[in-house]
Scaffold this motif. Structure first.
Motif, mmCIF file in Angstrom:
data_model
loop_
_atom_site.group_PDB
_atom_site.id
_atom_site.type_symbol
_atom_site.label_atom_id
_atom_site.label_comp_id
_atom_site.label_asym_id
_atom_site.label_seq_id
_atom_site.Cartn_x
_atom_site.Cartn_y
_atom_site.Cartn_z
ATOM 1 N N ASP A 35 -27.256 49.835 43.950
ATOM 2 C CA ASP A 35 -26.512 50.942 44.467
ATOM 3 C C ASP A 35 -25.741 51.706 43.776
ATOM 4 O OD1 ASP A 35 -24.856 49.129 44.041
ATOM 5 O OD2 ASP A 35 -24.574 48.193 46.244
ATOM 6 N N PHE A 36 -25.187 51.409 42.629
ATOM 7 C CA PHE A 36 -24.434 52.193 41.737
ATOM 8 C C PHE A 36 -22.790 52.113 42.405
ATOM 9 C CE2 PHE A 36 -28.699 53.190 40.653
ATOM 10 C CZ PHE A 36 -28.906 52.700 39.472
ATOM 11 N N ALA A 37 -22.618 50.978 43.217
ATOM 12 C CA ALA A 37 -21.189 51.102 43.766
ATOM 13 C C ALA A 37 -20.323 51.256 42.624
ATOM 14 C CB ALA A 37 -21.144 49.759 44.549
ATOM 15 N N GLN A 38 -20.086 50.503 41.402
ATOM 16 C CA GLN A 38 -18.929 50.328 40.598
ATOM 17 C C GLN A 38 -18.699 51.731 40.107
ATOM 18 O OE1 GLN A 38 -16.897 48.087 40.428
ATOM 19 N NE2 GLN A 38 -17.977 46.678 41.761
ATOM 20 N N ILE A 39 -19.816 52.223 39.504
ATOM 21 C CA ILE A 39 -19.726 53.531 38.704
ATOM 22 C C ILE A 39 -19.380 54.631 39.507
ATOM 23 C CG2 ILE A 39 -22.214 54.016 38.673
ATOM 24 C CD1 ILE A 39 -21.660 55.224 35.835
ATOM 25 N N LYS A 40 -20.084 54.901 40.727
ATOM 26 C CA LYS A 40 -19.769 55.935 41.780
ATOM 27 C C LYS A 40 -18.263 55.585 42.060
ATOM 28 C CE LYS A 40 -24.362 57.071 43.297
ATOM 29 N NZ LYS A 40 -25.059 57.267 44.933
ATOM 30 N N GLY A 41 -17.951 54.569 42.297
ATOM 31 C CA GLY A 41 -16.624 54.413 42.844
ATOM 32 C C GLY A 41 -15.521 54.777 41.846
ATOM 33 N N TRP A 42 -15.771 54.465 40.719
ATOM 34 C CA TRP A 42 -14.856 55.006 39.572
ATOM 35 C C TRP A 42 -14.985 56.604 39.282
ATOM 36 C CZ3 TRP A 42 -15.204 53.186 33.574
ATOM 37 C CH2 TRP A 42 -14.082 53.984 33.015
ATOM 38 N N GLY A 43 -16.068 57.054 39.491
ATOM 39 C CA GLY A 43 -16.382 58.414 39.275
ATOM 40 C C GLY A 43 -15.740 59.262 40.497
ATOM 41 N N PHE A 44 -15.881 58.744 41.698
ATOM 42 C CA PHE A 44 -15.325 59.693 42.703
ATOM 43 C C PHE A 44 -13.942 59.494 42.855
ATOM 44 C CE2 PHE A 44 -19.959 59.057 44.791
ATOM 45 C CZ PHE A 44 -20.387 60.030 44.136
ATOM 46 N N ALA A 45 -13.331 58.432 42.678
ATOM 47 C CA ALA A 45 -11.955 58.243 42.756
ATOM 48 C C ALA A 45 -11.159 58.474 41.669
ATOM 49 C CB ALA A 45 -11.697 56.479 43.021
ATOM 50 N N ASP A 46 -11.732 58.578 40.480
ATOM 51 C CA ASP A 46 -10.972 59.021 39.118
ATOM 52 C C ASP A 46 -11.672 59.521 38.188
ATOM 53 O OD1 ASP A 46 -9.248 58.878 36.814
ATOM 54 O OD2 ASP A 46 -9.639 56.787 36.408
ATOM 55 N N PRO A 47 -12.123 60.962 38.650
ATOM 56 C CA PRO A 47 -13.231 61.646 37.823
ATOM 57 C C PRO A 47 -12.535 61.887 36.354
ATOM 58 C CG PRO A 47 -12.275 62.884 39.760
ATOM 59 C CD PRO A 47 -11.939 61.672 39.973
ATOM 60 N N ALA A 48 -11.204 62.135 36.047
ATOM 61 C CA ALA A 48 -10.876 62.308 34.853
ATOM 62 C C ALA A 48 -10.911 61.161 33.900
ATOM 63 C CB ALA A 48 -9.367 62.760 35.034
ATOM 64 N N GLY A 49 -10.505 60.057 34.489
ATOM 65 C CA GLY A 49 -10.750 58.654 33.804
ATOM 66 C C GLY A 49 -12.177 58.311 33.511
ATOM 67 N N PHE A 50 -12.979 58.412 34.227
ATOM 68 C CA PHE A 50 -14.425 58.280 34.209
ATOM 69 C C PHE A 50 -15.078 59.178 33.315
ATOM 70 C CE2 PHE A 50 -18.913 59.037 35.314
ATOM 71 C CZ PHE A 50 -19.607 57.888 34.722
ATOM 72 N N GLY A 51 -14.276 60.650 33.257
ATOM 73 C CA GLY A 51 -14.731 61.648 32.380
ATOM 74 C C GLY A 51 -14.463 61.091 31.013
ATOM 75 N N SER A 52 -13.472 60.440 30.654
ATOM 76 C CA SER A 52 -13.167 60.148 29.138
ATOM 77 C C SER A 52 -14.227 59.088 28.699
ATOM 78 C CB SER A 52 -11.739 59.495 28.920
ATOM 79 O OG SER A 52 -11.449 58.491 30.137
ATOM 80 N N LEU A 53 -14.869 58.142 29.710
ATOM 81 C CA LEU A 53 -16.154 57.543 29.133
ATOM 82 C C LEU A 53 -17.168 58.342 28.848
ATOM 83 C CD1 LEU A 53 -17.912 55.003 28.615
ATOM 84 C CD2 LEU A 53 -18.030 54.738 31.008
ATOM 85 N N THR A 54 -17.361 59.317 29.728
ATOM 86 C CA THR A 54 -18.474 60.296 29.658
ATOM 87 C C THR A 54 -18.543 61.099 28.345
ATOM 88 O OG1 THR A 54 -18.954 60.431 32.154
ATOM 89 C CG2 THR A 54 -19.971 62.108 30.745
ATOM 90 N N ASP A 55 -17.249 61.665 27.854
ATOM 91 C CA ASP A 55 -16.841 62.304 26.820
ATOM 92 C C ASP A 55 -17.014 61.409 25.466
ATOM 93 O OD1 ASP A 55 -16.039 64.403 28.283
ATOM 94 O OD2 ASP A 55 -13.890 64.152 27.956
ATOM 95 N N LEU A 56 -16.792 60.335 25.705
ATOM 96 C CA LEU A 56 -16.913 59.281 24.479
ATOM 97 C C LEU A 56 -18.595 58.938 24.343
ATOM 98 C CD1 LEU A 56 -15.900 57.091 22.591
ATOM 99 C CD2 LEU A 56 -16.101 55.298 24.202
ATOM 100 N N LEU A 57 -19.146 59.068 25.257
ATOM 101 C CA LEU A 57 -20.442 58.779 25.249
ATOM 102 C C LEU A 57 -21.391 59.901 24.830
ATOM 103 C CD1 LEU A 57 -21.356 56.289 28.244
ATOM 104 C CD2 LEU A 57 -21.878 55.932 26.048
ATOM 105 N N THR A 58 -20.930 61.305 25.134
ATOM 106 C CA THR A 58 -21.493 62.368 24.655
ATOM 107 C C THR A 58 -21.440 62.643 23.095
ATOM 108 O OG1 THR A 58 -20.881 63.385 26.940
ATOM 109 C CG2 THR A 58 -21.335 64.771 24.919
ATOM 110 N N GLU A 59 -20.283 62.021 22.588
ATOM 111 C CA GLU A 59 -20.096 62.104 21.206
ATOM 112 C C GLU A 59 -20.856 61.118 20.462
ATOM 113 O OE1 GLU A 59 -19.142 63.563 17.762
ATOM 114 O OE2 GLU A 59 -18.117 64.397 19.696
#
Ligand code: CP3
Length: 345
Positions: free
Chosen positions: A159-183
């Motif tokens: 159900d992707f509960a953890q990742i959606k929970g983080w991404g929806f509640a704290d998009p800027a914080g989750f965005g820093s994981l996405t930025d790290l992974l992009t690089e």
């Protein structure tokens, strides 16, 4: 002109008989793989042993003569290279010590990643030297969203509960994981290209679980950035995108990410793809792996349907997802002969 059929199709050419390779073509359905796997110890030991990784990459090429070899590795070597604990449990799949907030990111570091992954790049360069000249070498990575699902959930998820929970509640914080992974993913792809990969594929296996605006933010945008970063160093490298389950977003993904070609999952109607995607870029896909497992008339009909719909434009034959481990190798042999036009059905 290249004698590699896959490169020609990715450059826009239509072939009377399309090139063929299969996702997970190296793997447990082959007895020779199971033998090497048993000798290697753990799955990750196999990924980090260049000699054995080269051997299992070559096994399906020897057996079936596919047009491309995909490096034997895994999408989870990126989080492992970043410093996250990753291990595989037999019959269960991957496990990771989950990262669920910005504080957790402190444990990860990009600077040592490519150094830790040197055995992977060694396998790529040994493969580039070993392959017959008509066979294309494909490198790959998971896309940021899909890699992040494993890092945050701690493994596979329903159900992707953890990742959606983080991404929806704290998009800027989750965005820093996405930025790290992009690089990290761009660096991982560049290192494979540097070592001799001639095409790279981005696996976004869990692209199909996000609602509208989140799809743009966590799939299209990061993929566009990865593609741009790789092209800055390698402007001509063909990149295949596989946004599994993207459904109605396939055209937007194809138009906006900058990928060279898209890989269609099993559920994409091929008649629709011929009209809505293939005019824009080459397509790859999408036989249901269950039809390959089944074999016989069901498979023959499925293959004929795909070839009829997509065979008159730039097209690479593949499955709609990875090969299933119970698949009889004889069915794969039959499939290759059909796609090559060696047998009439
Ligand atoms: O395609 C190939 O032949 C190249 C090798 C390859 C593997 N994994 C080998 C593998 C590739 C391209 C991958 C990609 C991968 N890995 C994806 C994206 C594609 C997809 O299937 O959606 C994902 C999500 C992973 C993560 C992963 N690795 C999972 C969830 C599992 C366990 C599931 C399973 O099938 O057991 C793996 C293990 C894995 N990766 C195996 C292989 C051959 C089986 C493990 C074994 O031999 O013990």
């Amino acid at each position: 002109m290249s004698d590699k059929k896959l490169l020609r199709v990715l450059a826009g050419e239509t072939m009377p008989h399309p090139p063929i390779w299969l996702m997970r073509q190296a793997g447990r359905y082959l007895p020779e793989y199971r033998k090497v796997r048993a000798e290697a110890g753990s799955f990750l030991d196999l990924c980090y042993n260049p000699k054995l990784a080269v051997e299992v990459t070559l096994q399906p090429i020897r057996r079936f003569g596919f047009d491309a070899a995909i490096l034997f590795s895994d999408i989870l070597v990126v989080p492992h290279g970043l410093g996250q604990d990753v291990w595989f449990v037999e019959n269960e799949g991957p496990k990771l010590a989950p990262i669920r907030d910005v504080a957790g990111l402190k444990a990860l570091g990009l600077s040592g990643m490519t150094a830790r992954l040197v055995p992977v790049y060694q396998a790529v360069s040994d493969l580039a030297a070993a392959l017959p000249r008509e066979v294309t070498l494909i490198g790959f990575s998971g896309a940021p969203w899909t890699v992040a699902t494993y890092m945050v959930e701690g493994g596979s998820s329903r159900d992707f509960a953890q990742i959606k929970g983080w991404g929806f509640a704290d998009p800027a914080g989750f965005g820093s994981l996405t930025d790290l992974l992009t690089e990290a993913i761009a660096q991982h792809l560049c290192a494979q290209i540097e070592a001799g990969a001639q095409v790279v594929q981005l696996f976004d296996s869990w692209a199909g679980v996000l609602p509208d605006t989140a799809f743009r933010r966590w799939i299209i945008e990061p993929t566009r950035k990865v593609v741009a970063l790789v092209r800055k160093r390698y402007p001509d490298i063909p990149i295949i995108g596989f946004p599994r389950g993207a459904g109605l977003y396939y055209p937007e993904y194809a138009a906006e990410t900058g990928v060279t070609a898209v890989s269609l999952d099993t559920t994409v109607p091929t008649g629709w793809a011929a009209g809505s995607l293939q005019g824009m870029l080459p397509v790859q896909g999408n036989l249901d792996p269950m039809l390959l497992l089944q074999g016989g008339q069901a498979m023959v009909d499925g293959v004929a349907h795909i070839l009829k719909d997509l065979g008159s434009g730039p097209f690479v034959f593949n499955l709609g997802h990875g090969i299933i481990k119970e698949t009889p190798p004889e069915h794969v042999e039959h499939l290759v002969r059909m796609v090559r036009g060696d047998i009439e059905e």
